[in-house]
Motif scaffolding. Structure first.
Motif: not given
Length: 93
Positions: A5, A65, A71
């Protein structure tokens, strides 16, 4: 294998300043068994481990992401609870 991430961390307006500060952009690798409901929290906790004097509530965090999708967590664990899922933290230029 890991979950990767990208985090962007900015200090909230009016939050006290601490040095060193976690502000900036990071690429965070998480364990594959990280609960999907807490990915952003786990990534933020992984960064905060490197800044023990920083208070998580003083920062805004944008988590994406690698494809650029935001996210969001469906659970919000307390700061630090998810730190065991962090594998690596790489500051980005």
């Amino acid at each position: 294998m890991s979950i990767k991430l990208r985090l962007t961390i900015c200090r909230k307006h009016g939050a006290p300043s601490s040095q060193p500060s976690p502000e900036g952009e990071y690429l965070v690798a998480l364990r594959t068994d990280t609960p999907e409901s807490c990915l952003a929290s786990a990534a933020f906790d992984a960064v905060l481990c490197n800044f023990p004097d920083a208070h998580g509530e003083d920062f805004n965090v944008k988590t994406r992401d690698l494809e650029g999708h935001i996210v969001l967590d469906t659970e919000l664990p307390a700061y630090g609870v998810m730190r065991q899922y962090g594998l690596s933290v790489t500051p980005l230029p």
